[in-house]
Design an enzyme around this catalytic site. Sequence first.
Site, PDB file in Angstrom:
ATOM      1  N   CYS A   2       0.947  -1.202   0.019  1.00  0.00           N
ATOM      2  CA  CYS A   2       0.159  -0.068  -0.224  1.00  0.00           C
ATOM      3  C   CYS A   2       1.131   0.968   0.080  1.00  0.00           C
ATOM      4  CB  CYS A   2      -0.879  -0.021   1.345  1.00  0.00           C
ATOM      5  SG  CYS A   2      -1.604  -1.521   1.466  1.00  0.00           S
ATOM      6  N   ARG A  27       1.464   1.493  -5.835  1.00  0.00           N
ATOM      7  CA  ARG A  27       1.582   0.463  -4.932  1.00  0.00           C
ATOM      8  C   ARG A  27       0.162   0.045  -4.236  1.00  0.00           C
ATOM      9  NH1 ARG A  27       6.370   1.132  -2.066  1.00  0.00           N
ATOM     10  NH2 ARG A  27       5.372   0.067  -0.509  1.00  0.00           N
ATOM     11  N   TRP A  75      -3.895  -1.823  -1.192  1.00  0.00           N
ATOM     12  CA  TRP A  75      -3.881  -3.044  -2.013  1.00  0.00           C
ATOM     13  C   TRP A  75      -4.167  -3.967  -1.121  1.00  0.00           C
ATOM     14  CZ3 TRP A  75      -1.379  -7.881  -1.968  1.00  0.00           C
ATOM     15  CH2 TRP A  75      -1.524  -8.662  -3.189  1.00  0.00           C
ATOM     16  N   ASN A 101       1.190   0.000   6.070  1.00  0.00           N
ATOM     17  CA  ASN A 101       1.608  -0.637   4.696  1.00  0.00           C
ATOM     18  C   ASN A 101       2.222  -2.120   5.160  1.00  0.00           C
ATOM     19  OD1 ASN A 101       2.898  -1.617   2.214  1.00  0.00           O
ATOM     20  ND2 ASN A 101       4.024  -0.461   2.305  1.00  0.00           N
ATOM     21  N   GLY A 102       1.852  -3.140   4.784  1.00  0.00           N
ATOM     22  CA  GLY A 102       2.199  -4.257   5.637  1.00  0.00           C
ATOM     23  C   GLY A 102       1.192  -5.363   5.898  1.00  0.00           C
ATOM     24  N   GLU A 488       8.219 -12.927 -21.289  1.00  0.00           N
ATOM     25  CA  GLU A 488       7.879 -11.539 -21.039  1.00  0.00           C
ATOM     26  C   GLU A 488       6.868 -11.041 -21.653  1.00  0.00           C
ATOM     27  OE1 GLU A 488       8.569  -9.868 -18.425  1.00  0.00           O
ATOM     28  OE2 GLU A 488       8.369  -7.845 -19.120  1.00  0.00           O
ATOM     29  N   LYS A 492       3.379  -9.325 -20.122  1.00  0.00           N
ATOM     30  CA  LYS A 492       2.891  -8.097 -20.510  1.00  0.00           C
ATOM     31  C   LYS A 492       1.487  -8.000 -21.168  1.00  0.00           C
ATOM     32  CE  LYS A 492       5.090  -6.058 -18.661  1.00  0.00           C
ATOM     33  NZ  LYS A 492       6.285  -6.490 -18.052  1.00  0.00           N
ATOM     34  N   GLU A 495      -1.157  -9.340 -18.443  1.00  0.00           N
ATOM     35  CA  GLU A 495      -1.173  -8.278 -17.069  1.00  0.00           C
ATOM     36  C   GLU A 495      -2.041  -6.962 -17.366  1.00  0.00           C
ATOM     37  OE1 GLU A 495       2.204  -7.129 -14.824  1.00  0.00           O
ATOM     38  OE2 GLU A 495       3.345  -6.953 -16.682  1.00  0.00           O
ATOM     39  N   HIS A 511       4.787 -30.131 -27.938  1.00  0.00           N
ATOM     40  CA  HIS A 511       4.401 -31.032 -26.844  1.00  0.00           C
ATOM     41  C   HIS A 511       3.142 -30.631 -26.254  1.00  0.00           C
ATOM     42  CE1 HIS A 511       8.182 -33.202 -27.862  1.00  0.00           C
ATOM     43  NE2 HIS A 511       8.876 -31.591 -27.840  1.00  0.00           N
ATOM     44  N   LYS A 610       2.610  -2.427  -7.819  1.00  0.00           N
ATOM     45  CA  LYS A 610       4.110  -2.446  -8.372  1.00  0.00           C
ATOM     46  C   LYS A 610       4.921  -3.106  -7.449  1.00  0.00           C
ATOM     47  CE  LYS A 610       7.149  -0.416 -11.298  1.00  0.00           C
ATOM     48  NZ  LYS A 610       7.074  -1.322 -12.534  1.00  0.00           N
TER      49      LYS A 610
HETATM   50  C1  F6R Z   1       5.488  -7.445 -14.304  1.00  0.00           C
HETATM   51  C2  F6R Z   1       5.929  -7.049 -13.135  1.00  0.00           C
HETATM   52  C3  F6R Z   1       6.066  -7.673 -12.007  1.00  0.00           C
HETATM   53  C4  F6R Z   1       7.368  -7.520 -11.242  1.00  0.00           C
HETATM   54  C5  F6R Z   1       7.453  -8.332  -9.995  1.00  0.00           C
HETATM   55  C6  F6R Z   1       8.744  -8.151  -9.463  1.00  0.00           C
HETATM   56  O1  F6R Z   1       5.395  -6.262 -15.268  1.00  0.00           O
HETATM   57  O2  F6R Z   1       6.237  -5.669 -12.828  1.00  0.00           O
HETATM   58  O3  F6R Z   1       6.000  -9.086 -12.643  1.00  0.00           O
HETATM   59  O4  F6R Z   1       8.412  -7.734 -12.072  1.00  0.00           O
HETATM   60  O5  F6R Z   1       6.554  -8.185  -9.214  1.00  0.00           O
HETATM   61  O6  F6R Z   1       9.157  -6.919  -9.059  1.00  0.00           O
HETATM   62  P1  F6R Z   1      10.500  -6.441  -8.509  1.00  0.00           P
HETATM   63  O7  F6R Z   1      11.443  -6.208  -9.857  1.00  0.00           O
HETATM   64  O8  F6R Z   1      10.249  -4.795  -8.099  1.00  0.00           O
HETATM   65  O9  F6R Z   1      11.000  -7.258  -7.666  1.00  0.00           O
END
Ligand code: F6R
Length: 615
Positions: A2, A27, A75, A101-102, A488, A492, A495, A511, A610
């Site tokens: 959060c 966040r 969050w 936050n936590g 990746e 993208k 998500e 497979h 994030k």
């Molecule tokens: C995807 C994304 C997440 C982060 C993951 C790790 O677009 O952003 O999958 O890569 O949560 O986050 P960090 O790199 O901050 O440890």
Amino acid sequence: MCGIVGYIGQRDAYPIIIKGLQRLEYRGYDSAGIFLYDGETMHLSKTKGKVEDLKHKSETSIDISGKLGLGHTRWATHGIPNDINSHPHSSNSGDLVIIHNGIIENYESIKKALQERGYVFESDTDTEVLVNLIEEVKQKEQVKLGKAVQIALNQVVGAYAIAVFDRTKPDEIVVAKLGSPLAIGIGDNEYFVASDASPFIEFTNNAVYLEDEEMAIIRLGKEIKLRKIKDDAIAYPTIQELQLNIEEIEKGGYDHFMLKEIYEQPRAILDTYRGRLRVNQGIIKMAGIDQNLEKFLNANRIIIVACGTSWHAGLVAEYTFEDLARVPVEVEYASEFRYRNPVITDKDVLIAISQSGETADTLAAIKMAKEKGAFVFGVCNVVGSSIARETHAGAYTHAGPEIGVASTKAFTTQITILTMIALKLAKEKGIFSESRFHALLTELEGIPAKVEKVLESNVLIEQIAEVYKDSTNCLYLGRGYNFPVALEGALKLKEISYIHAEGYPAAEMKHGPIALIDEQMPVVVIATRKGHYEKVISNIQEIKSRHGKIIAVVTEGDEMVTELADHVIEVPETTEALTPLLTTIPLQLLSYHIALMRGCNVDQPRNLAKSVTVE
Ligand code: F6R
């Protein structure tokens, strides 16, 4: 996961808190709340939804004056996102207000005990339990707020960054940290509190970052008092000068942070290697590696731990380290690694990759590896983050703030750093001739210009997106260095557009996934000329025979794939190890445009945050 913001000073707190929450929305953004104190009355406004909803609700329902305030963007962990579960939470007497936050892991047993002693709870949150525990301690022990917070925190298990206000002591805010980040901005007779420095960057460049198990009493007109939560020892604040600037955390003319960050990649990659990649001298300078070279050269193996996109960057590095530097590498999901009782020795080097530097599982994996004697190296973007502090040494990516929840420039800059490490080790081990090493450095130096070139395909990619925006599934295929890029690309798309997407090694398609292919199925294939080109062409033929639609990322001037594919996106030629830095870009743009056309919130996809500070 959060965002928290607090203010005490001479200005109106409301606009500072709202703007700060907007900057921290990356966040978490399922609900939000604000508390204001105008010297006499406490005002509280909370709502499910975004900060914009909170703004609307607050401005139409409460008095928004006051020089002290606390704000929260959530969050959800304990309790669904609704008005009641939103922070701030008040104690039973109404005197105390908290933002958190936590996660308080033992909240249920504390809640039960408090209920037996007459406390009642409105919400399902762990945070409401904590504020009432603080209240009970304060009343029972007849102590001031700071002491009560300290005693209460010694009874809880979990993670927190909290800020607490007490109506009976209205000139102070008490803050504490364990596991979640907390920064205090120091202005002229005013203080700011936030999960990161972005809410106060236009007001002050001076900040104190609390360490784990520290708390601070922030009183107007006084210096902040820091102490250790465990043993009450006095701690001395280190004031840091912030390097952030306001333009970096604003959209700068782009519609979305994600698009801005995609376009920032040439600059971000350049900033990552700036000063480190010295082509003329034929060297790579990286203090964290230079000072620990023996550890890397004598390592039995390198273990890479990360989550999500950072894990994909780790997978690319597995190819680079093994291919170029001939070091055995294992790449692990931090969340699995930490609970697997892995065999780790003091001959292992662990590289932890994290944009935010706050990911709980990655942090826990680091702590475990350190306990078992490994040397731990961090690759982080956020300066001063928990992972950056917890590791023995490291290298920052210098990508600048990444605010879009979907990671873009973090990925390419992580690959840049990891490639430089691999090249450096290869050189030290005498694997390369001077001329080959020099050629690779020159090629890496030229990558930003080539990324610029890829970005010129944006309009074409937008047109392709238009064709596939209503797809329900999508397959991404790549081989070798570009297999992680396929993963990746799929991540993208899913998500931010909520289209189901899978990344696969191209040869693995037969497979299983091949059963999914029909005329409705778009298949994104990375088919650059370097690396298994003919084999990927065979895979493309297999898709074609089953009427799948092919979107191919190819090398400039390609003819063979171009003939087979429904759409091609060209990237400039480069050495195979560097292709991920180019092939990733069209996939980022493709998911951006598809998500936008589907009306999705590109920067704040549902259910995500994030910074994943819970395990
Ligand atoms: C995807 C994304 C997440 C982060 C993951 C790790 O677009 O952003 O999958 O890569 O949560 O986050 P960090 O790199 O901050 O440890």
